[in-house]
Write an enzyme that holds these catalytic residues in place. Structure first.
Site, mmCIF file in Angstrom:
data_model
loop_
_atom_site.group_PDB
_atom_site.id
_atom_site.type_symbol
_atom_site.label_atom_id
_atom_site.label_comp_id
_atom_site.label_asym_id
_atom_site.label_seq_id
_atom_site.Cartn_x
_atom_site.Cartn_y
_atom_site.Cartn_z
ATOM 1 N N GLN A 1 6.642 28.761 -2.931
ATOM 2 C CA GLN A 1 6.072 29.657 -1.914
ATOM 3 C C GLN A 1 5.510 30.923 -2.557
ATOM 4 O O GLN A 1 5.642 32.018 -2.009
ATOM 5 C CB GLN A 1 7.137 30.018 -0.881
ATOM 6 N N SER A 2 4.892 30.780 -3.710
ATOM 7 C CA SER A 2 4.403 31.950 -4.441
ATOM 8 C C SER A 2 3.356 32.740 -3.640
ATOM 9 O O SER A 2 2.320 32.203 -3.246
ATOM 10 C CB SER A 2 3.789 31.484 -5.765
ATOM 11 N N ASN A 3 3.632 34.022 -3.432
ATOM 12 C CA ASN A 3 2.647 34.903 -2.788
ATOM 13 C C ASN A 3 1.479 35.170 -3.730
ATOM 14 O O ASN A 3 0.341 35.322 -3.298
ATOM 15 C CB ASN A 3 3.291 36.236 -2.424
ATOM 16 N N ALA B 1 0.288 33.095 -5.992
ATOM 17 C CA ALA B 1 -0.587 31.918 -6.018
ATOM 18 C C ALA B 1 -1.494 31.923 -4.787
ATOM 19 O O ALA B 1 -2.703 31.691 -4.882
ATOM 20 C CB ALA B 1 0.253 30.641 -6.074
#
Ligand SMILES: *Cc1c(COP(=O)(O)O)cnc(C)c1O
Length: 343
Positions: A86-88, A90
């Site tokens: 859930q990388s912000n 990315a």
């Protein structure tokens, strides 16, 4: 053309910034947190960096303004970066790349790449923005810097355009300039008196930029980072390294001793991206008391940390505190089931 407009930002005259491209809505507002201010009898503000945009929002957008300016200049075709499921970072990179006409390839860490997570929250936005996702194991992720370089070369020969690697969290000497600019904004909004700036620390670029900004503008601000994973020494080392790279690359006097960097590692809780009941409760309370939505991975831990430190008489964070809301709202959506019992 809006999308490629170079920033002409006059705030913080006297410091020479590297080129940047306009992606964030700045200045972000400073909101007084009256509940917390009254409860602890001091002035606590929230710097609303969750409002740098709508989907393209959070702290990573400030870094990308610098990281992507370098690419649009050189006529590069794409970017490749990495992060957790859930990388912000990315998601912000995927959306910014779409806006600037760059391709985007993401290396995202997941337990079992043959059984990737559902496209919710940030993953959904990554895919909407047209980014290609390559799921990789935690073991492969441990070698992420080498992997980014290798995959960049491979993608270049596959697609015939160059792919530039952006490190985890956009945290390097160039990206950190985004938070030098944030300090300049804070100085305009708060004046030069003593302030303690508190924020979550994930890959270190935000804290490094804040520390550099305080030095470059000669402000008596104190920077305190709250670790969301790992331990104090790890982050002190990472942040000192980014500052040393800034000093070398940009010939600015910003290098500091690792030991002097203030990192609090008492609020990691159950670990990276894992929420404790206290953190989930904090998300609910903040939403109800202040209308602020914290994210489960970073800002909830940082807020639990700020409140925890304020409760302790022995560690004085000072009379005026700024909590940086670094964004991350989309990471909340996959946590609906965990939050449900608290609603
Ligand atoms: C990435 C991130 C952070 C941490 O910032 P770093 O510069 O990586 O230390 C904090 N909050 C949110 C919401 C983030 O996405």
């Amino acid at each position: 053309m809006m999308s490629k407009r170079t920033r002409t930002f006059t705030v913080g005259a006297g410091v020479t910034y590297p080129p940047s491209v306009e992606l964030a809505r700045l200045h972000t507002p400073l909101q007084l947190l009256d509940h917390i201010s009254e409860r602890f009898e001091r002035t606590v503000y929230c710097k609303r960096d969750d409002l740098t945009g709508a989907a393209l929002s959070g702290n990573k957008v400030r870094k990308l303004e610098f990281l992507l300016a370098a690419l649009t200049d050189g006529g590069h075709g794409g970017v490749i970066t990495c992060g957790g499921e859930q990388s912000n970072h990315a998601r912000a990179t995927a959306l910014a790349a779409a806006r600037l006409g760059l391709r985007c390839h993401l290396l995202l860490r997941t337990k079992d790449p043959s059984n990737p997570p559902e496209p919710t929250g940030n993953i959904l936005l990554d895919q909407l923005a047209g980014a290609t996702i390559e799921w990789i194991t935690p073991d492969a992720y441990a070698e992420r810097d080498e992997l980014l370089e290798r995959r960049a070369t491979e993608l270049q020969s596959e697609h015939g355009v160059s792919f530039s690697p952006i490190p985890e969290g956009g945290s390097n000497a160039l990206g950190a300039w985004g938070y030098v600019r944030c300090v300049a904004e804070l100085a305009e909004q708060l004046g030069p008196g003593p302030v303690t700036i508190v924020s979550a620390v994930g890959s270190g670029g935000t804290t490094a930029g804040l520390i550099a900004g305080c030095q470059l503008y000669n402000l008596p601000y104190r920077v305190v980072g709250i670790a969301v994973s790992d331990d104090r020494a790890t982050f002190q080392g990472r942040i000192a390294k980014i500052l040393a790279e800034m000093a070398e690359t940009f010939e600015e006097d910003v290098a500091v001793e690792a030991e002097g960097i203030e990192i609090i590692d008492d609020y990691v809780g159950r670990g990276y991206a894992l929420s404790s009941e206290e953190e989930l409760r904090c998300i609910v309370d903040m939403a109800r008391e202040s209308g602020l939505i914290l994210d489960p991975v970073y800002t909830a831990k940082a807020m639990v940390g700020l409140l925890g430190e304020l409760k302790k008489a022995q560690r004085n964070l000072g009379e005026k505190i700024v909590f940086i809301h670094t964004g991350g709202i989309f990471g909340l959506l996959p946590k609906a089931a965990e939050l449900k019992p608290l609603l």
